[in-house]
Design a protein around this motif. Structure first.
Motif, PDB file in Angstrom:
ATOM      1  N   LEU A 115       0.838  -1.196   0.000  1.00 21.49           N
ATOM      2  CA  LEU A 115       0.000   0.000   0.000  1.00 21.49           C
ATOM      3  C   LEU A 115       0.869   1.240   0.000  1.00 21.49           C
ATOM      4  O   LEU A 115       1.906   1.283   0.665  1.00 21.49           O
ATOM      5  CB  LEU A 115      -0.887   0.004   1.257  1.00 21.49           C
ATOM      6  N   ALA A 116       0.459   2.250  -0.742  1.00 29.86           N
ATOM      7  CA  ALA A 116       1.092   3.564  -0.706  1.00 29.86           C
ATOM      8  C   ALA A 116      -0.010   4.613  -0.839  1.00 29.86           C
ATOM      9  O   ALA A 116      -1.063   4.345  -1.429  1.00 29.86           O
ATOM     10  CB  ALA A 116       2.102   3.727  -1.836  1.00 29.86           C
ATOM     11  N   TYR A 117       0.232   5.773  -0.265  1.00 29.71           N
ATOM     12  CA  TYR A 117      -0.687   6.906  -0.420  1.00 29.71           C
ATOM     13  C   TYR A 117       0.037   7.990  -1.209  1.00 29.71           C
ATOM     14  O   TYR A 117       1.219   8.260  -0.973  1.00 29.71           O
ATOM     15  CB  TYR A 117      -1.119   7.455   0.939  1.00 29.71           C
ATOM     16  N   CYS A 118      -0.695   8.596  -2.141  1.00 28.07           N
ATOM     17  CA  CYS A 118      -0.128   9.632  -2.994  1.00 28.07           C
ATOM     18  C   CYS A 118      -1.036  10.851  -3.018  1.00 28.07           C
ATOM     19  O   CYS A 118      -2.198  10.783  -2.623  1.00 28.07           O
ATOM     20  CB  CYS A 118       0.046   9.101  -4.416  1.00 28.07           C
ATOM     21  N   LEU A 119      -0.479  11.948  -3.508  1.00 29.89           N
ATOM     22  CA  LEU A 119      -1.256  13.161  -3.757  1.00 29.89           C
ATOM     23  C   LEU A 119      -1.351  13.341  -5.265  1.00 29.89           C
ATOM     24  O   LEU A 119      -0.350  13.187  -5.976  1.00 29.89           O
ATOM     25  CB  LEU A 119      -0.579  14.381  -3.132  1.00 29.89           C
ATOM     26  N   ASP A 120      -2.553  13.690  -5.740  1.00 30.35           N
ATOM     27  CA  ASP A 120      -2.725  13.932  -7.169  1.00 30.35           C
ATOM     28  C   ASP A 120      -2.286  15.351  -7.521  1.00 30.35           C
ATOM     29  O   ASP A 120      -1.734  16.074  -6.684  1.00 30.35           O
ATOM     30  CB  ASP A 120      -4.169  13.638  -7.600  1.00 30.35           C
ATOM     31  N   SER A 121      -2.542  15.776  -8.725  1.00 30.59           N
ATOM     32  CA  SER A 121      -2.158  17.111  -9.188  1.00 30.59           C
ATOM     33  C   SER A 121      -2.874  18.219  -8.435  1.00 30.59           C
ATOM     34  O   SER A 121      -2.450  19.369  -8.460  1.00 30.59           O
ATOM     35  CB  SER A 121      -2.450  17.238 -10.690  1.00 30.59           C
ATOM     36  N   GLU A 122      -3.950  17.885  -7.722  1.00 33.05           N
ATOM     37  CA  GLU A 122      -4.750  18.876  -6.992  1.00 33.05           C
ATOM     38  C   GLU A 122      -4.558  18.772  -5.479  1.00 33.05           C
ATOM     39  O   GLU A 122      -5.293  19.357  -4.706  1.00 33.05           O
ATOM     40  CB  GLU A 122      -6.234  18.678  -7.331  1.00 33.05           C
ATOM     41  N   LYS A 123      -3.586  17.968  -5.055  1.00 29.34           N
ATOM     42  CA  LYS A 123      -3.254  17.730  -3.645  1.00 29.34           C
ATOM     43  C   LYS A 123      -4.298  16.899  -2.906  1.00 29.34           C
ATOM     44  O   LYS A 123      -4.397  16.950  -1.691  1.00 29.34           O
ATOM     45  CB  LYS A 123      -2.983  19.043  -2.910  1.00 29.34           C
ATOM     46  N   ASN A 124      -5.084  16.109  -3.651  1.00 26.82           N
ATOM     47  CA  ASN A 124      -6.010  15.154  -3.038  1.00 26.82           C
ATOM     48  C   ASN A 124      -5.244  13.870  -2.749  1.00 26.82           C
ATOM     49  O   ASN A 124      -4.462  13.408  -3.574  1.00 26.82           O
ATOM     50  CB  ASN A 124      -7.169  14.817  -3.998  1.00 26.82           C
TER      51      ASN A 124
END
Length: 136
Positions: A115-124
């Motif tokens: 599992l990993a958590y990321c931020l999209d281009s909009e910081k979501n």
């Protein structure tokens, strides 16, 4: 039981967010247009198709954010969607190439996967999971 049937991604720039999700996950994202109706920017809506109707999963939407984005370091106050991917390392690379970043590095969930958590281009924030019962 009550199931989740739809999700929405909020974005300062929906076109940029649509490009991000197309590039990272291959999702089909199309603006929902109503013939002969002029829609104000803040009410525009993009439909997100994440896969075939024959596969398990849900589809969603993309909308203009109606407030400030989450502040750096702010605790998460939302539902987080996690997307199953066949190769987590490859998809982390796609996130970075598409303008996102890793928020929580790849980690094992014993007996389940990676599992990993990321931020999209909009910081979501969103999660990505690679199934692997041998993960430790």
């Amino acid at each position: 039981m009550n199931r989740v049937v739809h999700f929405e991604i909020q974005a300062e720039n929906p076109e940029r967010a649509a490009s991000f999700y197309r590039e990272v996950f291959g999702w089909q994202i199309d603006e929902w247009l109503i013939p002969k109706v002029k829609i104000k920017d803040e009410n525009r809506y993009w439909q997100v198709t994440t896969g075939s109707e024959a596969e398990p999963g849900i589809n969603g939407g993309l909308v203009f954010r109606r407030g400030p984005p989450p502040a750096e370091g702010q605790s998460v106050n939302s539902f987080i969607c996690t997307i199953e991917v066949p190769d987590l390392d490859e998809h982390i690379d796609r996130v970075i190439r598409a303008g996102g970043r890793v928020a929580v590095p790849k980690m094992p969930i014993m007996g389940v996967g990676w599992l990993a958590y990321c931020l999209d281009s909009e910081k979501n924030i969103f999660g990505m999971m690679q199934t692997d019962e041998m993960a430790q």
